[in-house]
Design a protein around this motif. Structure first.
Motif, PDB file in Angstrom:
ATOM      1  N   LYS A 182      21.613  68.036  84.286  1.00 24.16           N
ATOM      2  CA  LYS A 182      22.648  67.865  85.286  1.00 24.16           C
ATOM      3  C   LYS A 182      23.623  66.752  84.870  1.00 24.16           C
ATOM      4  O   LYS A 182      24.821  66.905  85.015  1.00 24.16           O
ATOM      5  N   PHE A 183      23.072  65.643  84.386  1.00 25.83           N
ATOM      6  CA  PHE A 183      23.916  64.514  83.989  1.00 25.83           C
ATOM      7  C   PHE A 183      24.896  64.935  82.900  1.00 25.83           C
ATOM      8  O   PHE A 183      26.087  64.633  82.968  1.00 25.83           O
ATOM      9  N   GLU A 184      24.387  65.644  81.890  1.00 23.70           N
ATOM     10  CA  GLU A 184      25.243  66.068  80.779  1.00 23.70           C
ATOM     11  C   GLU A 184      26.332  67.028  81.253  1.00 23.70           C
ATOM     12  O   GLU A 184      27.473  66.949  80.812  1.00 23.70           O
ATOM     13  N   ALA A 185      25.994  67.929  82.172  1.00 18.43           N
ATOM     14  CA  ALA A 185      26.974  68.887  82.690  1.00 18.43           C
ATOM     15  C   ALA A 185      28.075  68.174  83.470  1.00 18.43           C
ATOM     16  O   ALA A 185      29.256  68.504  83.343  1.00 18.43           O
ATOM     17  N   GLU A 186      27.704  67.189  84.277  1.00 19.31           N
ATOM     18  CA  GLU A 186      28.689  66.421  85.047  1.00 19.31           C
ATOM     19  C   GLU A 186      29.604  65.627  84.121  1.00 19.31           C
ATOM     20  O   GLU A 186      30.807  65.542  84.346  1.00 19.31           O
ATOM     21  N   GLN A 187      29.038  65.034  83.079  1.00 20.84           N
ATOM     22  CA  GLN A 187      29.826  64.233  82.153  1.00 20.84           C
ATOM     23  C   GLN A 187      30.791  65.104  81.346  1.00 20.84           C
ATOM     24  O   GLN A 187      31.889  64.672  81.005  1.00 20.84           O
ATOM     25  N   ALA A 188      30.394  66.336  81.044  1.00 23.88           N
ATOM     26  CA  ALA A 188      31.247  67.242  80.279  1.00 23.88           C
ATOM     27  C   ALA A 188      32.520  67.595  81.043  1.00 23.88           C
ATOM     28  O   ALA A 188      33.542  67.916  80.443  1.00 23.88           O
ATOM     29  N   LEU A 189      32.481  67.511  82.372  1.00 25.26           N
ATOM     30  CA  LEU A 189      33.643  67.828  83.195  1.00 25.26           C
ATOM     31  C   LEU A 189      34.664  66.687  83.247  1.00 25.26           C
ATOM     32  O   LEU A 189      35.812  66.904  83.621  1.00 25.26           O
ATOM     33  N   LEU A 190      34.240  65.484  82.869  1.00 22.54           N
ATOM     34  CA  LEU A 190      35.111  64.309  82.936  1.00 22.54           C
ATOM     35  C   LEU A 190      35.995  64.215  81.694  1.00 22.54           C
ATOM     36  O   LEU A 190      35.628  64.705  80.626  1.00 22.54           O
ATOM     37  N   PRO A 191      37.156  63.542  81.824  1.00 18.21           N
ATOM     38  CA  PRO A 191      37.973  63.274  80.635  1.00 18.21           C
ATOM     39  C   PRO A 191      37.186  62.415  79.647  1.00 18.21           C
ATOM     40  O   PRO A 191      36.307  61.638  80.039  1.00 18.21           O
ATOM     41  N   ALA A 192      37.483  62.546  78.377  1.00 15.09           N
ATOM     42  CA  ALA A 192      36.727  61.856  77.324  1.00 15.09           C
ATOM     43  C   ALA A 192      36.611  60.345  77.559  1.00 15.09           C
ATOM     44  O   ALA A 192      35.577  59.755  77.285  1.00 15.09           O
ATOM     45  N   GLY A 193      37.636  59.708  78.079  1.00 15.14           N
ATOM     46  CA  GLY A 193      37.607  58.267  78.284  1.00 15.14           C
ATOM     47  C   GLY A 193      36.725  57.805  79.429  1.00 15.14           C
ATOM     48  O   GLY A 193      36.387  56.635  79.530  1.00 15.14           O
ATOM     49  N   GLN A 194      36.308  58.725  80.305  1.00 15.48           N
ATOM     50  CA  GLN A 194      35.489  58.364  81.457  1.00 15.48           C
ATOM     51  C   GLN A 194      34.029  58.772  81.303  1.00 15.48           C
ATOM     52  O   GLN A 194      33.212  58.470  82.153  1.00 15.48           O
ATOM     53  N   LEU A 231      24.446  59.391  77.342  1.00 12.52           N
ATOM     54  CA  LEU A 231      23.183  59.789  77.928  1.00 12.52           C
ATOM     55  C   LEU A 231      22.254  58.576  77.935  1.00 12.52           C
ATOM     56  O   LEU A 231      22.108  57.906  76.904  1.00 12.52           O
ATOM     57  N   PRO A 232      21.646  58.252  79.082  1.00 13.07           N
ATOM     58  CA  PRO A 232      20.750  57.098  79.123  1.00 13.07           C
ATOM     59  C   PRO A 232      19.598  57.262  78.128  1.00 13.07           C
ATOM     60  O   PRO A 232      19.097  58.361  77.918  1.00 13.07           O
ATOM     61  N   GLN A 238      13.783  54.541  85.822  1.00 15.99           N
ATOM     62  CA  GLN A 238      14.759  54.253  86.869  1.00 15.99           C
ATOM     63  C   GLN A 238      15.561  53.003  86.527  1.00 15.99           C
ATOM     64  O   GLN A 238      16.786  52.970  86.713  1.00 15.99           O
ATOM     65  N   GLN A 239      14.909  51.993  85.998  1.00 14.71           N
ATOM     66  CA  GLN A 239      15.605  50.755  85.641  1.00 14.71           C
ATOM     67  C   GLN A 239      16.623  51.008  84.533  1.00 14.71           C
ATOM     68  O   GLN A 239      17.749  50.512  84.583  1.00 14.71           O
ATOM     69  N   VAL A 240      16.261  51.815  83.539  1.00 17.81           N
ATOM     70  CA  VAL A 240      17.187  52.152  82.456  1.00 17.81           C
ATOM     71  C   VAL A 240      18.393  52.887  83.021  1.00 17.81           C
ATOM     72  O   VAL A 240      19.541  52.598  82.679  1.00 17.81           O
ATOM     73  N   TYR A 241      18.151  53.850  83.912  1.00 20.49           N
ATOM     74  CA  TYR A 241      19.242  54.616  84.520  1.00 20.49           C
ATOM     75  C   TYR A 241      20.181  53.689  85.290  1.00 20.49           C
ATOM     76  O   TYR A 241      21.395  53.758  85.150  1.00 20.49           O
TER      77      TYR A 241
END
Length: 90
Positions: free
Chosen positions: A1-13, A17-18, A38-41
């Motif tokens: 899910k995290f990777e999919a959400e990040q792929a939708l953002l512009p490259a600078g934002q 991956l934790p 959780q602490q790493v995240y």
């Protein structure tokens, strides 16, 4: 899910991956491994409000919060005794 959400953002934002916590890789109880993950995240992904200290899962959520954050407008972070809350919001 995290990777999919990040792929939708512009490259600078986009965020990296934790990383997996190395201190408990393969050892420790499930609770200890979950707490370390959780602490790493929280350290690598969450974005904190400079005014009140609340944390958010992305810059867009922080931007929305900043429009109404009274502590950010009035100065440095206050303690929770003053009515502010340091609770996390996913």
């Amino acid at each position: 899910k995290f990777e999919a959400e990040q792929a939708l953002l512009p490259a600078g934002q986009r965020k990296k991956l934790p990383t997996k916590p190395t201190a408990l890789s393969g050892s420790g109880t499930l609770e200890e491994r979950n707490a370390a993950a959780q602490q790493v995240y929280e350290d690598q992904v969450m974005v904190g409000c400079p005014g009140c200290g609340r944390t958010f899962s992305g810059q867009d959520r922080l931007d929305v919060h900043m429009r109404g954050c009274k502590e950010a407008k009035s100065g440095p972070a206050r303690s929770s005794a003053s009515g502010g809350s340091a609770a996390s919001s996913p």
